[in-house]
Design a protein around this motif. Structure first.
Motif, PDB file in Angstrom:
ATOM      1  N   THR A  98       0.852  -1.184   0.000  1.00 60.74           N
ATOM      2  CA  THR A  98       0.000   0.000   0.000  1.00 60.74           C
ATOM      3  C   THR A  98       0.885   1.230   0.000  1.00 60.74           C
ATOM      4  OG1 THR A  98      -1.654  -1.175   1.318  1.00 60.74           O
ATOM      5  CG2 THR A  98      -1.815   1.229   1.256  1.00 60.74           C
ATOM      6  N   PHE A  99       0.630   2.134  -0.944  1.00 64.08           N
ATOM      7  CA  PHE A  99       1.344   3.410  -0.925  1.00 64.08           C
ATOM      8  C   PHE A  99       0.715   4.276   0.151  1.00 64.08           C
ATOM      9  CE2 PHE A  99       2.567   2.285  -5.298  1.00 64.08           C
ATOM     10  CZ  PHE A  99       3.926   2.514  -5.216  1.00 64.08           C
ATOM     11  N   VAL A 100       1.507   4.627   1.157  1.00 65.24           N
ATOM     12  CA  VAL A 100       1.039   5.486   2.239  1.00 65.24           C
ATOM     13  C   VAL A 100       1.140   6.945   1.793  1.00 65.24           C
ATOM     14  CG1 VAL A 100       1.451   6.201   4.630  1.00 65.24           C
ATOM     15  CG2 VAL A 100       1.731   3.783   3.964  1.00 65.24           C
ATOM     16  N   SER A 101       2.268   7.288   1.181  1.00 68.86           N
ATOM     17  CA  SER A 101       2.435   8.652   0.671  1.00 68.86           C
ATOM     18  C   SER A 101       3.479   8.658  -0.434  1.00 68.86           C
ATOM     19  CB  SER A 101       2.843   9.611   1.791  1.00 68.86           C
ATOM     20  OG  SER A 101       4.113   9.269   2.305  1.00 68.86           O
ATOM     21  N   PHE A 102       3.362   9.683  -1.256  1.00 64.35           N
ATOM     22  CA  PHE A 102       4.311   9.883  -2.344  1.00 64.35           C
ATOM     23  C   PHE A 102       4.433  11.381  -2.553  1.00 64.35           C
ATOM     24  CE2 PHE A 102       5.208  10.784  -6.786  1.00 64.35           C
ATOM     25  CZ  PHE A 102       6.348  10.033  -6.980  1.00 64.35           C
ATOM     26  N   LYS A 103       5.672  11.879  -2.594  1.00 66.76           N
ATOM     27  CA  LYS A 103       5.837  13.322  -2.769  1.00 66.76           C
ATOM     28  C   LYS A 103       7.120  13.627  -3.515  1.00 66.76           C
ATOM     29  CE  LYS A 103       6.243  17.746  -0.511  1.00 66.76           C
ATOM     30  NZ  LYS A 103       6.682  18.478   0.618  1.00 66.76           N
ATOM     31  N   MET A 104       6.977  14.447  -4.551  1.00 68.52           N
ATOM     32  CA  MET A 104       8.132  15.067  -5.189  1.00 68.52           C
ATOM     33  C   MET A 104       8.169  16.486  -4.664  1.00 68.52           C
ATOM     34  SD  MET A 104       8.314  13.977  -9.147  1.00 68.52           S
ATOM     35  CE  MET A 104       7.501  12.485  -9.635  1.00 68.52           C
ATOM     36  N   ASP A 105       9.275  16.853  -4.020  1.00 70.76           N
ATOM     37  CA  ASP A 105       9.401  18.156  -3.368  1.00 70.76           C
ATOM     38  C   ASP A 105      10.024  19.169  -4.331  1.00 70.76           C
ATOM     39  OD1 ASP A 105       9.637  20.294  -1.668  1.00 70.76           O
ATOM     40  OD2 ASP A 105      10.994  19.286  -0.264  1.00 70.76           O
ATOM     41  N   LEU A 106       9.195  19.727  -5.203  1.00 72.30           N
ATOM     42  CA  LEU A 106       9.680  20.653  -6.210  1.00 72.30           C
ATOM     43  C   LEU A 106      10.246  21.923  -5.589  1.00 72.30           C
ATOM     44  CD1 LEU A 106      10.096  20.873  -9.212  1.00 72.30           C
ATOM     45  CD2 LEU A 106       7.818  21.856  -9.424  1.00 72.30           C
ATOM     46  N   GLU A 107       9.731  22.299  -4.423  1.00 75.64           N
ATOM     47  CA  GLU A 107      10.268  23.494  -3.749  1.00 75.64           C
ATOM     48  C   GLU A 107      11.728  23.319  -3.350  1.00 75.64           C
ATOM     49  OE1 GLU A 107       8.878  26.548  -3.282  1.00 75.64           O
ATOM     50  OE2 GLU A 107       7.363  25.739  -4.637  1.00 75.64           O
ATOM     51  N   GLU A 126      10.095  11.293  -2.104  1.00 78.69           N
ATOM     52  CA  GLU A 126       9.916  10.370  -0.984  1.00 78.69           C
ATOM     53  C   GLU A 126       8.666   9.531  -1.202  1.00 78.69           C
ATOM     54  OE1 GLU A 126      10.262  11.301   3.490  1.00 78.69           O
ATOM     55  OE2 GLU A 126       8.107  11.234   3.091  1.00 78.69           O
ATOM     56  N   THR A 127       8.823   8.230  -1.034  1.00 83.27           N
ATOM     57  CA  THR A 127       7.706   7.294  -1.116  1.00 83.27           C
ATOM     58  C   THR A 127       7.665   6.503   0.178  1.00 83.27           C
ATOM     59  OG1 THR A 127       8.099   7.060  -3.495  1.00 83.27           O
ATOM     60  CG2 THR A 127       6.672   5.419  -2.448  1.00 83.27           C
ATOM     61  N   VAL A 128       6.511   6.495   0.825  1.00 85.52           N
ATOM     62  CA  VAL A 128       6.316   5.648   2.002  1.00 85.52           C
ATOM     63  C   VAL A 128       5.304   4.585   1.605  1.00 85.52           C
ATOM     64  CG1 VAL A 128       5.545   5.533   4.403  1.00 85.52           C
ATOM     65  CG2 VAL A 128       6.815   7.542   3.588  1.00 85.52           C
ATOM     66  N   MET A 129       5.697   3.336   1.832  1.00 81.33           N
ATOM     67  CA  MET A 129       4.815   2.226   1.483  1.00 81.33           C
ATOM     68  C   MET A 129       4.733   1.243   2.634  1.00 81.33           C
ATOM     69  SD  MET A 129       7.326   0.888  -1.433  1.00 81.33           S
ATOM     70  CE  MET A 129       8.777   1.911  -1.262  1.00 81.33           C
ATOM     71  N   ASP A 130       3.598   0.603   2.716  1.00 81.05           N
ATOM     72  CA  ASP A 130       3.389  -0.433   3.719  1.00 81.05           C
ATOM     73  C   ASP A 130       3.483  -1.772   3.012  1.00 81.05           C
ATOM     74  OD1 ASP A 130       2.577  -2.176   5.695  1.00 81.05           O
ATOM     75  OD2 ASP A 130       0.915  -0.912   6.371  1.00 81.05           O
ATOM     76  N   LEU A 131       4.511  -2.542   3.355  1.00 78.36           N
ATOM     77  CA  LEU A 131       4.727  -3.835   2.724  1.00 78.36           C
ATOM     78  C   LEU A 131       3.957  -4.945   3.426  1.00 78.36           C
ATOM     79  CD1 LEU A 131       8.587  -3.523   2.185  1.00 78.36           C
ATOM     80  CD2 LEU A 131       6.750  -2.868   0.626  1.00 78.36           C
ATOM     81  N   GLY A 132       3.174  -4.576   4.433  1.00 79.20           N
ATOM     82  CA  GLY A 132       2.368  -5.552   5.161  1.00 79.20           C
ATOM     83  C   GLY A 132       3.243  -6.580   5.844  1.00 79.20           C
ATOM     84  N   ALA A 133       2.857  -7.833   5.722  1.00 80.44           N
ATOM     85  CA  ALA A 133       3.586  -8.925   6.366  1.00 80.44           C
ATOM     86  C   ALA A 133       4.986  -9.098   5.784  1.00 80.44           C
ATOM     87  CB  ALA A 133       2.801 -10.229   6.213  1.00 80.44           C
ATOM     88  N   ASN A 134       5.240  -8.503   4.629  1.00 83.73           N
ATOM     89  CA  ASN A 134       6.548  -8.644   3.975  1.00 83.73           C
ATOM     90  C   ASN A 134       7.597  -7.660   4.472  1.00 83.73           C
ATOM     91  OD1 ASN A 134       5.612 -10.707   2.278  1.00 83.73           O
ATOM     92  ND2 ASN A 134       4.789  -9.217   0.849  1.00 83.73           N
ATOM     93  N   GLY A 135       7.263  -6.848   5.493  1.00 83.62           N
ATOM     94  CA  GLY A 135       8.302  -5.960   5.980  1.00 83.62           C
ATOM     95  C   GLY A 135       7.854  -4.674   6.626  1.00 83.62           C
TER      96      GLY A 135
END
Length: 189
Positions: A98-107, A126-135
């Protein structure tokens, strides 16, 4: 006054692009007044919308066509087959990630001009993802290359060494550009 500033910025940018120079940083003022900057903002916004929708055709649409051609040729498939296979892989991965967040910080992006006069940007991503049981949750940080090819901005992740090597083969003007390394770490919050 505002119109004058835009015209002055456009004239400055055209002059800059007409004169070969070594890679150099554009000031925040210069990039904010540039029509090319706003085109990059729009490209990132459309990419973010495609990510949210899981629309692989639009996601792959930010990859330079020359890169897609090279990948397709390498694997002996058409671009359409490449996009379809990538969509399948993406769909399969999304069953457990699951993608929790994704951001390209253009500033916080750094803007440069190649010796050829072509502008490019390195955009902290920055990408934050939830790998569930895999990590559990993981945070990936990297830079995304904003590459202007013709009149269109394309986005290329630069943390993968093979991808950077391919990029430099296709766009030799990037041969001497050092791209920041990416990192992945567990989210402990």
């Amino acid at each position: 006054m505002r119109r004058f500033l835009r015209l002055a910025a456009a004239a400055w940018l055209l002059g800059l692009l007409a004169v070969p120079s070594v890679a150099q940083t554009l000031s925040p003022k210069d990039r904010l007044e540039s029509a090319q900057y706003f085109a990059l903002v729009n490209r990132i916004d459309s990419f973010n919308a495609a990510m949210e929708a899981g629309d692989m055709v639009q996601i792959m649409g930010v990859v330079p066509p020359k890169v897609l051609d090279k990948i397709a040729t390498t694997y002996g498939v058409t671009k359409e087959q490449l996009v379809a296979a990538t969509q399948e892989q993406f769909t399969e991965v999304m069953k457990t990630v699951t993608f929790v967040s994704f951001k390209m910080d253009l500033e916080s992006a750094t803007f440069f001009v190649l010796a050829s006069g072509a502008p490019y940007a390195l955009i902290p991503t920055e990408t934050v993802m939830d790998l569930g049981a895999n990590g559990g949750k993981m945070r990936a940080t990297a830079s995304t290359l904003g590459l202007l090819d013709g009149d269109t901005w394309y986005l290329v992740r630069t943390e993968d060494g093979q991808q950077v090597q391919m990029l430099k083969e296709i766009y030799p003007e990037f041969a001497d550009v050092e791209f920041p390394k990416g990192a992945m770490e567990p989210v402990t919050e």
